[in-house]
Design an enzyme around this catalytic site. Structure first.
Site, PDB file in Angstrom:
ATOM      1  N   PRO A 140     -24.467  31.028  40.875  1.00 28.33           N
ATOM      2  CA  PRO A 140     -25.913  31.233  40.725  1.00 28.33           C
ATOM      3  C   PRO A 140     -26.779  30.683  41.866  1.00 28.33           C
ATOM      4  O   PRO A 140     -27.577  29.757  41.673  1.00 28.33           O
ATOM      5  CB  PRO A 140     -26.215  30.538  39.405  1.00 28.33           C
ATOM      6  N   CYS A 141     -26.674  31.297  43.014  1.00 26.94           N
ATOM      7  CA  CYS A 141     -27.486  30.879  44.156  1.00 26.94           C
ATOM      8  C   CYS A 141     -28.972  31.129  43.916  1.00 26.94           C
ATOM      9  O   CYS A 141     -29.821  30.507  44.565  1.00 26.94           O
ATOM     10  CB  CYS A 141     -27.016  31.563  45.432  1.00 26.94           C
ATOM     11  N   HIS A 142     -29.303  31.997  42.971  1.00 27.27           N
ATOM     12  CA  HIS A 142     -30.718  32.259  42.661  1.00 27.27           C
ATOM     13  C   HIS A 142     -31.403  31.042  42.059  1.00 27.27           C
ATOM     14  O   HIS A 142     -32.623  30.966  42.048  1.00 27.27           O
ATOM     15  CB  HIS A 142     -30.842  33.463  41.716  1.00 27.27           C
TER      16      HIS A 142
END
Length: 167
Positions: free
Chosen positions: A134-136
């Site tokens: 989950p780089c967001h």
């Protein structure tokens, strides 16, 4: 001369989601790509890739559960290609809980390299397995949304979907 082993098959599928089309790519080792096709890095099919015949079904299922708000954590094996530092950053990203955000600085500090903020940002930006890694959930030091391969509007929608952004 030893016989060469045949190449491991690479499977792909396109998943239509409320956030746009996702290309899911994987091997027997795990997911190598989950990328928004309308984003900055749409996946280009490799010449030896095979259309999925059910190998990626669990990935499709878990991603749809995420979009339906029935899943907050993935149990999928991932196998993105990257440098050892990128791999460390991506493992750390997987520890960020649903509905929360963190900063590049906090990730660098957790890695024991507080001066590596830019390197963390670069590794975050190179993450080829969106949502599952989950780089967001990583934002700028001031809390502002920064770059996202799927586009800032998609990053905002994902964070709103998780309840991390209210507006």
């Amino acid at each position: 001369m030893p016989a060469s082993r045949p190449a491991e098959p690479t499977w792909y599928t396109i998943l239509d989601t409320p956030f746009g089309a996702l290309c899911i790519v994987g091997t027997a080792q795990g997911l190598t790509h989950v990328e928004f096709q309308d984003g900055q890095r749409p996946v280009r099919q490799g010449p030896d890739w095979q259309e999925d015949q059910g190998v990626l079904e669990e990935a499709r299922k878990q991603l749809m559960e995420y979009f339906e708000r029935r899943r907050q954590r993935f149990t999928l094996p991932v196998a993105p290609g990257g440098t050892p530092f990128q791999q460390r950053v991506w493992r750390e990203l997987q520890q960020i809980p649903w509905g929360t955000t963190t900063t590049y600085r906090e990730i660098a500090e957790r890695l024991g390299q507080p001066a590596a903020v830019r390197a963390v940002g670069h590794a975050n930006g190179r993450n080829p397995v969106a949502i599952v890694i989950p780089c967001h959930r990583v934002v700028g030091a001031n809390g502002h949304l920064t770059g996202y391969a799927g586009g800032i509007a998609t990053k905002r929608r994902l964070l709103q979907h998780e309840g991390a952004l209210l507006v």
